[in-house]
Structure formats: C-alpha cells, structure tokens
Design a protein around this motif. Structure first.
Motif, PDB file in Angstrom:
ATOM      1  N   UNK A 112       4.607  11.881   0.029  1.00  0.00           N
ATOM      2  CA  UNK A 112       3.909  11.416  -1.174  1.00  0.00           C
ATOM      3  C   UNK A 112       2.818  10.422  -0.798  1.00  0.00           C
ATOM      4  N   UNK A 113       1.662  10.936  -0.380  1.00  0.00           N
ATOM      5  CA  UNK A 113       0.582  10.033   0.050  1.00  0.00           C
ATOM      6  C   UNK A 113       0.097   9.111  -1.067  1.00  0.00           C
ATOM      7  N   UNK A 114       0.515   9.390  -2.307  1.00  0.00           N
ATOM      8  CA  UNK A 114       0.141   8.535  -3.441  1.00  0.00           C
ATOM      9  C   UNK A 114       0.732   7.121  -3.287  1.00  0.00           C
ATOM     10  N   UNK A 115       1.765   6.999  -2.430  1.00  0.00           N
ATOM     11  CA  UNK A 115       2.445   5.701  -2.247  1.00  0.00           C
ATOM     12  C   UNK A 115       1.599   4.788  -1.359  1.00  0.00           C
ATOM     13  N   UNK A 116       1.370   3.559  -1.821  1.00  0.00           N
ATOM     14  CA  UNK A 116       0.573   2.600  -1.048  1.00  0.00           C
ATOM     15  C   UNK A 116       1.436   1.744  -0.141  1.00  0.00           C
ATOM     16  N   UNK A 117       2.687   1.501  -0.577  1.00  0.00           N
ATOM     17  CA  UNK A 117       3.507   0.517   0.124  1.00  0.00           C
ATOM     18  C   UNK A 117       4.979   0.899   0.034  1.00  0.00           C
ATOM     19  N   UNK A 118       5.680   0.714   1.152  1.00  0.00           N
ATOM     20  CA  UNK A 118       7.118   0.993   1.175  1.00  0.00           C
ATOM     21  C   UNK A 118       7.836  -0.276   1.621  1.00  0.00           C
ATOM     22  N   UNK A 119       8.765  -0.779   0.817  1.00  0.00           N
ATOM     23  CA  UNK A 119       9.488  -2.008   1.212  1.00  0.00           C
ATOM     24  C   UNK A 119      10.993  -1.821   1.070  1.00  0.00           C
ATOM     25  N   UNK A 120      11.721  -2.181   2.114  1.00  0.00           N
ATOM     26  CA  UNK A 120      13.181  -2.086   2.096  1.00  0.00           C
ATOM     27  C   UNK A 120      13.782  -3.282   1.375  1.00  0.00           C
ATOM     28  N   UNK A 121      15.082  -3.210   1.054  1.00  0.00           N
ATOM     29  CA  UNK A 121      15.731  -4.235   0.226  1.00  0.00           C
ATOM     30  C   UNK A 121      15.718  -5.656   0.813  1.00  0.00           C
ATOM     31  N   UNK A 122      15.471  -5.805   2.102  1.00  0.00           N
ATOM     32  CA  UNK A 122      15.538  -7.163   2.658  1.00  0.00           C
ATOM     33  C   UNK A 122      14.187  -7.859   2.731  1.00  0.00           C
ATOM     34  N   UNK A 123      13.154  -7.253   2.220  1.00  0.00           N
ATOM     35  CA  UNK A 123      11.825  -7.845   2.434  1.00  0.00           C
ATOM     36  C   UNK A 123      11.066  -8.109   1.134  1.00  0.00           C
ATOM     37  N   UNK A 124      11.794  -8.206   0.012  1.00  0.00           N
ATOM     38  CA  UNK A 124      11.083  -8.376  -1.255  1.00  0.00           C
ATOM     39  C   UNK A 124      10.321  -9.692  -1.346  1.00  0.00           C
ATOM     40  N   UNK A 125      10.817 -10.710  -0.631  1.00  0.00           N
ATOM     41  CA  UNK A 125      10.120 -11.993  -0.680  1.00  0.00           C
ATOM     42  C   UNK A 125       8.727 -11.892  -0.077  1.00  0.00           C
ATOM     43  N   UNK A 126       8.499 -10.838   0.716  1.00  0.00           N
ATOM     44  CA  UNK A 126       7.168 -10.690   1.325  1.00  0.00           C
ATOM     45  C   UNK A 126       6.232  -9.848   0.459  1.00  0.00           C
ATOM     46  N   UNK A 127       6.709  -9.413  -0.706  1.00  0.00           N
ATOM     47  CA  UNK A 127       5.894  -8.521  -1.541  1.00  0.00           C
ATOM     48  C   UNK A 127       4.483  -9.045  -1.830  1.00  0.00           C
TER      49      UNK A 127
END
Ligand code: 5AD
Ligand code: SF4
Length: 468
Positions: A112-127
């Motif tokens: 799905x190249x429409x996705x700009x960003x992928x973040x796993x559950x441990x990195x939300x503070x870096x959003x």
C-alpha cells in the motif's frame, strides 16, 4: 521536539484534523488516546471522519487474519480520499500504527504505497518527530523498535485528555508466554510493568478530572510486577493485588477492573483482593482457550483444564457473586471431536457470564501456523456455532438472573431514548433506565426489571427498595 512545536505554532495557526481508527483490543484504544494526546500540542484536533483529514492513523490489530486484512481494505478506501485531498493542493498523511505495523512494516509499504508512515506500538512518543519528517521530505519513514520504557516515560501521563467517567490505564505491556497460536509476543515484545509511582500519578490525574472507574490494562496484567513506590520501606516490586488495593485509596476512584489475565499468573493475594477490596469489581476475564489438556499443551498454555477450574472455584469461594468471562479458540490444529467436547464440558462447568470465541486463525511466524494437522474451515465453523449457542444461553441466563435485584450502576452517558441513562453494573453489563442527567458520572441503585443478551433495564431504586 521543541522545534516541531514551534513549527506548528508559527505555521499551523489553522487547525489540523486528525482521524484515528482503532482496531482490536483495549490496549489499542488506550494507545490511540495517547497518540491523540501527543499530537494535540501540534494543533491536531480529533475528527469523526477521515474525509478531508490532514492526518489519518490506523491503529491496527494482527491477532487474527481477518483483523489484519481489514487494514488493507481500509487503505484502499483512504487512497481515494487522499487523492481527492491532493487535488485541492493539500496532502493527507496516512500512518499505520499498532501490531500490523510491527509485524508487517515493510510489507505494508510494498502493498500500500499510499501509506506515508509506519509506527510500531513502542514508538508513539516519537510520532510528532516522525510526522514532521514526512512533511519535510514527503518520503518514507519506518520506526518499529522495542523501547517500551522510553515510550511510557515520554508519554507523560498527567496531560491525558479525558472523555467521561471511565478510563483505561496501561500498567503492563508485552508477553513472554508464547502461546503457539498468538502473535502478541512478537508484536508487543517482552513483558514489562510500569513503576507503581507512574501509575498512581496517572490515576490521581484521572480522578481529578472526574474519572470514577479505571480498568488496568496489560496483555498479561496479572503478571504485573511494578517497581515499588519511592519511599516504600520494603522496596522491591509489587504484584497486581497490592497495586489494586493501593489505587483503591485514591479519592474519587470508586471502581477498579483489570484485563487480561493468564491462569498461570494467578496468585492468592489477587484472589483475596476480590474478597476484601470492595472497589475491585466482581467481574473477571480469565481466558482458557480450550478444555482439552492435549490441546492446551499443544497451545503451550502451561496449565490444565483442572487447574483453570480450580482457580475459578477459589475465586468463587472468595467472592461468590463473581462473574467469569473468557476467551475460547475452536479448531486449533489437531482438535478432534472429543477435544472439542472437552471445551464444551469446561464451558458447562464454568458457566460464563460472557465469553469471546474464535475460530483458530493461522498467524504467520507462530508455531501453530506450521503444525501439519490443521482443521478444515467448515469443521471450525460448525464447532464455533455449537460453542456460541451454549455461550449465548449462559450469557442470557446470567443476565436474567439479575431481574429482581438492585444493582449499583455507574451512569456514563445519556441513553438512546429521551430521558434515558446508560451505565454499567458491577458485572460490566450495560444497564439502561430513565433518570435525570445529573446522575451521569455517579453511582446509583437500579432495580433490574428486564434483561436481554446484551443489556439490562430497570428503574432507579427508591431508598426503601435499595435497602431491601
Ligand atoms: N486465532 C484465533 N484466535 C486467537 N486469539 C489469539 N490468537 C488467535 C488466533 N491465532 C484469541 C485468543 C485471545 C484473544 C485476544 O484472541 O482467544 O485470548
Ligand atoms: Fe498471546 Fe498467550 Fe501471551 Fe495471551 S498469554 S498474549 S494468548 S501469547
């Protein structure tokens, strides 16, 4: 981070719209709220629809194949919205967060190249930082490392936005059990508990904002072993029973619940807490998954059916009215008709107030997926229907057993009909009755007069009837 905030303050005077869609468990609901909190200082305001949103986050679930596939169909729909927005000269940033992101990061961006960003559950503070990078480069970013401690330090708790009178609080994350059907140990990482001081600060802040009921969350919540509060003369770590008793002392908190527990981590202190801590609600979610010892062993559950039943008996001895809820999987590899019958028999013995049940779903990378004796989908479907018929019967009977009783109900909102309020009983049943809106946020007694599979109805009790 300060740069990013300044950037938002100077350039982003116009409000930005954030749409978050949450799939799966309550842990994801909690994480979505925290993502909303970290993005609020950047000018992002929650939107109810993805149409026209500046930032869309899909907080995903990987637990069963169906849950993961839903994400790809949603991304298909979002592609059209992103194109529509681009035609007005404005970008829509699409982020996939959660367990699908953790498990299939690179695959998502390929499919799905429409996705700009992928973040796993441990990195939300870096959003905020990651989104700023996307904006800067309109390129790709991927951040799915396991740094759970850092996550909770950074998602500093007292800033929480609160909606209503009940709230989730994550106290534990991750799992070391490696049940052979389950992706959680791979997507959420190793078991980790938050320090007690941090949890207390969060619950105090919630109570100050009017929260009356907290549900403590963890993939293995009863394995909780959080660092004792500073100043505790014994030091060391606290178990969940001790944490519950401590949180019960916080002014304003009237009800405590926790989920999800594992039979192996059940200790006497926690069972005792159901007997002597009135704020701990008499409702307990304790998944067993299957009733056959052969299947439990192959699932790597590390307990037998008899051990599970013994825990239920001890819980009922401690708190006779406790409502038991569970999770069941049918059609795990190698499940014979006799194994399935053992599941049905266990269900008859427990007599569940409510129970989730699922067809086994092969998850890539888990040992179960590689087992050779997979069960035919039709057989799984037929067994699930039989199990669900029994569970529905039990749930209806449990709800009907409330008719004629007076239950304390925490009213959470107005009901669907004019003049109606909606709340929860101690056993987590939805309760509807007529009453004044001033009761919202309070606990009041309701005489139960009706029951369906999913809800109770009744009328506000007068002082005399409540005393009866
Ligand atoms: N297939 C079916 N159900 C599953 N669960 C977890 N993994 C799977 C799977 N691969 C169920 C379990 C668990 C609940 C959250 O989801 O019952 O307790
Ligand atoms: Fe999954 Fe088993 Fe861990 Fe529960 S205990 S999260 S089912 S591996």
């Amino acid at each position: 981070m300060t740069d990013i905030i300044r950037d938002a303050e100077t350039t982003g005077k116009e409000r930005k719209r954030l749409f978050i869609k949450t799939y799966g468990c309550q842990m994801n609901v909690y994480d979505s709220e925290r993502m909303r909190d970290v993005l609020a200082p950047l000018g992002y305001e929650p939107a109810d629809e993805p149409d026209g949103a500046d930032l869309v986050i899909l907080n995903t679930c990987h637990i069963r194949e169906k849950a993961a596939e839903k994400v790809y169909s949603e991304l298909g729909r979002l592609k059209t919205l992103k194109e529509e927005k681009a035609s007005t000269g404005k970008p829509m940033t699409i982020t996939v967060a959660g367990c699908v992101a953790q498990a299939e990061g690179a695959e998502i961006q390929r499919r799905a190249p429409v996705v700009d960003l992928v973040v796993g559950p441990q990195t939300y503070h870096k959003l905020p930082e990651l989104i700023a990078n996307v904006h800067r480069e309109r390129g790709e970013a991927l951040d799915t490392e396991f740094e759970v401690e850092e996550k909770f330090d950074a998602l500093a708790t007292p800033e929480r936005h609160v909606d209503g009178f009940t709230a989730f609080v994550t106290v534990q994350e991750g799992c070391d059990k490696f049940c052979t059907f389950c992706v959680v140990p791979y997507t959420r990482g190793a078991e980790w508990s938050r320090p007690v001081d941090q949890i207390v600060a969060e619950v105090r802040a919630l109570a100050a904002k009017g929260v009356r009921e907290v549900t403590l969350l963890g993939q293995n919540v009863n394995a909780f072993h959080g660092e004792a509060p500073k100043g505790d003369p014994e030091g060391g770590v606290w178990g969940l029973g001790r944490l519950v008793r401590h949180l019960a002392k916080i002014g304003g908190i009237e009800r405590i619940r926790f989920t999800t527990s594992h039979p192996k981590d059940m200790d006497d202190d926690l069972i005792q807490a159901f007997a002597d801590e009135p704020k701990l609600m008499p409702y307990f979610h304790l998944p067993v998954q299957a009733g056959s010892d052969k299947i439990l062993k192959s699932m790597n559950r590390s307990h037998t059916a008899a051990e599970y039943l013994d825990i239920i008996a001890r819980l009922r001895a401690a708190r006779p009215d406790i409502a038991i809820s569970g999770d069941m999987i049918v059609g795990f590899p190698g499940e014979t008709e006799a194994d399935f019958e053992a599941t049905m028999e266990l269900v008859r013995q427990v007599n569940y107030a409510s129970c989730f049940s699922f067809k086994y779903s092969k998850r890539p990378g888990t040992p179960g997926a590689a087992m050779f004796n997979q069960i035919d989908e039709t057989v799984k479907g037929e067994r699930l229907a039989r199990l669900q018929a029994l569970l529905t019967e039990q749930q209806v009977a449990f709800n009907q057993s409330m008719i004629g009783k007076t239950l304390p109900v925490l009213f959470e909102r107005e009901g669907r009909f004019e003049g109606q309020l909606s709340g929860r009983s101690p056993y987590l049943q939805a309760v509807h009755c007529e009453g004044p809106v001033e009761l919202i946020g309070q606990i009041a007694n309701v005489e139960i007069t009706g029951a369906t599979k999913n809800a109770l109805s009744g009328r506000l009790a007068t002082k005399e009837s409540a005393a009866a």
